[in-house]
Write a protein that holds these residues in place. Structure first.
Motif, PDB file in Angstrom:
ATOM      1  N   UNK A 234      10.147   0.754 -14.841  1.00 38.86           N
ATOM      2  CA  UNK A 234      11.088  -0.195 -14.251  1.00 38.86           C
ATOM      3  C   UNK A 234      11.338  -1.328 -15.227  1.00 38.86           C
ATOM      4  N   UNK A 235      12.496  -1.976 -15.174  1.00 36.66           N
ATOM      5  CA  UNK A 235      12.754  -3.131 -16.040  1.00 36.66           C
ATOM      6  C   UNK A 235      11.727  -4.233 -15.805  1.00 36.66           C
ATOM      7  N   UNK A 236      11.511  -5.043 -16.828  1.00 38.86           N
ATOM      8  CA  UNK A 236      10.509  -6.109 -16.720  1.00 38.86           C
ATOM      9  C   UNK A 236      11.110  -7.439 -16.275  1.00 38.86           C
ATOM     10  N   UNK A 237      12.290  -7.400 -15.673  1.00 34.68           N
ATOM     11  CA  UNK A 237      12.985  -8.623 -15.275  1.00 34.68           C
ATOM     12  C   UNK A 237      12.143  -9.469 -14.319  1.00 34.68           C
ATOM     13  N   UNK A 238      11.516  -8.856 -13.326  1.00 26.34           N
ATOM     14  CA  UNK A 238      10.715  -9.631 -12.366  1.00 26.34           C
ATOM     15  C   UNK A 238       9.556 -10.324 -13.065  1.00 26.34           C
ATOM     16  N   UNK A 239       8.842  -9.579 -13.910  1.00 24.37           N
ATOM     17  CA  UNK A 239       7.697 -10.163 -14.617  1.00 24.37           C
ATOM     18  C   UNK A 239       8.146 -11.285 -15.542  1.00 24.37           C
ATOM     19  N   UNK A 246       3.520  -5.337  -9.367  1.00 24.51           N
ATOM     20  CA  UNK A 246       2.359  -4.457  -9.378  1.00 24.51           C
ATOM     21  C   UNK A 246       2.066  -4.055 -10.820  1.00 24.51           C
ATOM     22  N   UNK A 247       1.092  -3.167 -11.007  1.00 20.55           N
ATOM     23  CA  UNK A 247       0.664  -2.793 -12.356  1.00 20.55           C
ATOM     24  C   UNK A 247       1.777  -2.121 -13.149  1.00 20.55           C
ATOM     25  N   UNK A 248       2.765  -1.533 -12.459  1.00 14.71           N
ATOM     26  CA  UNK A 248       3.864  -0.847 -13.141  1.00 14.71           C
ATOM     27  C   UNK A 248       5.096  -1.718 -13.323  1.00 14.71           C
ATOM     28  N   UNK A 249       5.040  -2.962 -12.863  1.00 12.50           N
ATOM     29  CA  UNK A 249       6.168  -3.864 -13.054  1.00 12.50           C
ATOM     30  C   UNK A 249       7.113  -3.959 -11.876  1.00 12.50           C
ATOM     31  N   UNK A 250       6.815  -3.253 -10.771  1.00 16.45           N
ATOM     32  CA  UNK A 250       7.669  -3.354  -9.584  1.00 16.45           C
ATOM     33  C   UNK A 250       7.430  -4.702  -8.896  1.00 16.45           C
ATOM     34  N   UNK A 251       8.466  -5.228  -8.269  1.00 15.72           N
ATOM     35  CA  UNK A 251       8.348  -6.502  -7.557  1.00 15.72           C
ATOM     36  C   UNK A 251       7.466  -6.312  -6.326  1.00 15.72           C
ATOM     37  N   UNK A 252       6.430  -7.107  -6.210  1.00 14.81           N
ATOM     38  CA  UNK A 252       5.485  -6.996  -5.105  1.00 14.81           C
ATOM     39  C   UNK A 252       6.045  -7.708  -3.871  1.00 14.81           C
TER      40      UNK A 252
END
Length: 395
Positions: A234-239, A246-252
């Motif tokens: 997933x794109x790293x925009x949220x991070x 989460x650990x994969x970069x999804x928005x929690x």
């Protein structure tokens, strides 16, 4: 006169478009979709783009409601404090509520040479580039598809049906989602198409070169075109925006799809991680999550209490060329069972499903709030309750 409530949807895929259309149930809500492409991509057809049997795109004005605005640009940062998003072009767009529906793409391969010499296929541009490479290759050229999931199976079958010499390297099992009985049926169909399937521990790719694929068992496969279908990222925009992922970069998010950081930010589709238990990345998941994210926003605006997600599954459709497919049936919690539909009947079901998801978006644009999802998963809620009971309270 009171101003409109501004909602920005970041991402114009299945989840984003459905959410945007659904939000127009309220006349005082102004919806803007920000997406890097000017056309809607039918990701479920990318294997057909590779095979040259479909363009894989639909004009946005066909699937977006008349009251939904479209900004063709890329969001580079979400500023939750200022309630705005920064665009690659240099501008900003303000919001009262934001739906994060950025989707997914190819995961960065860690195998030596894969990034340089293999062709990923998770986006429209990647599929188009791969199509050009296949067309430029001699008719008898060796083509290697790496990855035994649904994408790898569909691309291998699509190209083999055209007479291409295809080897499908699974590393592990062919179709790991599939029930063993259905897996054998898929293997038989691939064999009839002339696909060589390599499974097991000796079939893990250890290196990719310009003209070969090296395996853990010591073999080196000649490969004029190597196609990489393993893993999605997933794109790293949220991070990058300082939001919890989460650990994969999804928005929690919580179970209503509301960000754990901000009650005005919501997630839907592949880049959402509700309760840190993300659902399967698929169009089958994206549509109900998109609808639910919109319903949560509407509930927040109305001062109501948003509902928890309740998304179940029927299984998975996998194309096996243009004239056959398999429909793997599953329990609502997405556990595959021994039942399936195959052959031409399944191919018809697969095609109607591809057409149907676009029709759903069109219908939601015409009649916001009409989309409904009949598959519900009671098991997820029970698991979350059990986890809550066994997790010690924070001091």
């Amino acid at each position: 006169m009171s101003r409109n409530i501004e909602v920005v949807v970041v991402g114009g895929g299945y989840a984003g478009v459905l959410a945007a259309n659904r939000l127009t149930q309220r006349r005082d809500v102004a919806v803007t979709v920000v997406n890097p492409r000017s056309v809607f991509v039918e990701r479920v057809r990318l294997h057909q783009v590779v095979g040259g049997s479909h363009r894989g795109v639909v004009e946005y004005r066909q699937v977006l409601g008349e009251r939904v605005g479209l900004v063709v640009d890329t969001v580079t940062r979400i500023d939750a404090c200022a309630r705005s998003v920064a665009l690659a072009s240099g501008g900003t767009v303000g919001y009262d509520y934001l739906i994060y529906a950025v989707g997914s793409g190819s995961a960065a391969p860690h195998v030596p040479g894969a990034a340089e010499f293999a062709y990923p296929v998770a986006t429209l541009e990647e599929a188009q580039r791969l199509r050009e490479a296949v067309e430029a290759a001699p008719a008898a050229a060796a083509i290697t598809v790496v990855g035994g999931g649904s994408t790898g199976i569909e691309i291998a079958a699509e190209l083999a049906e055209q007479g291409r010499r295809v080897t499908l390297v699974c590393g592990g099992l062919l179709g790991p989602y599939l029930h063993a009985r259905v897996r054998r049926a898929v293997a038989r169909r691939l064999a009839r198409l002339g696909v060589t399937v390599l499974e097991g521990p000796d079939a893990k790719v250890t290196a990719v070169t310009r003209d070969a694929v090296r395996l853990s068992g010591g073999n080196a496969l000649p490969s004029t075109v190597t196609i990489w279908t393993t893993g999605f990222g997933v794109p790293d925009l949220a991070a990058r925006s300082g939001l919890t992922t989460d650990a994969s970069g999804r928005l929690l998010t919580d179970e209503t799809l509301t960000s754990v950081d901000d009650a005005r930010i919501f997630a839907a589709g592949d880049a959402a991680a509700p309760s840190d238990r993300p659902l399967r990345m698929s169009c089958q998941t994206a549509r109900p999550l998109g609808a639910h994210a919109a319903d949560t926003v509407l509930a927040r605006i109305a001062g109501g209490r948003p509902a928890a997600i309740d998304v179940g599954y029927f299984g998975q459709c996998i194309a096996l060329g243009r004239r056959a497919a398999t429909v793997q049936l599953a329990a609502k919690d997405d556990t595959a069972n021994k039942y399936s539909i195959g052959g031409r009947l399944a191919a018809g079901i697969k095609e109607r499903a591809c057409q149907g998801v676009v029709k759903e978006l069109v219908e939601e644009a015409r009649k916001p709030g009409s989309f409904s999802w009949q598959f519900k998963d009671d098991k997820r809620r029970g698991l979350l309750r059990a986890e809550h009971r066994t997790t010690p309270a924070a001091p």
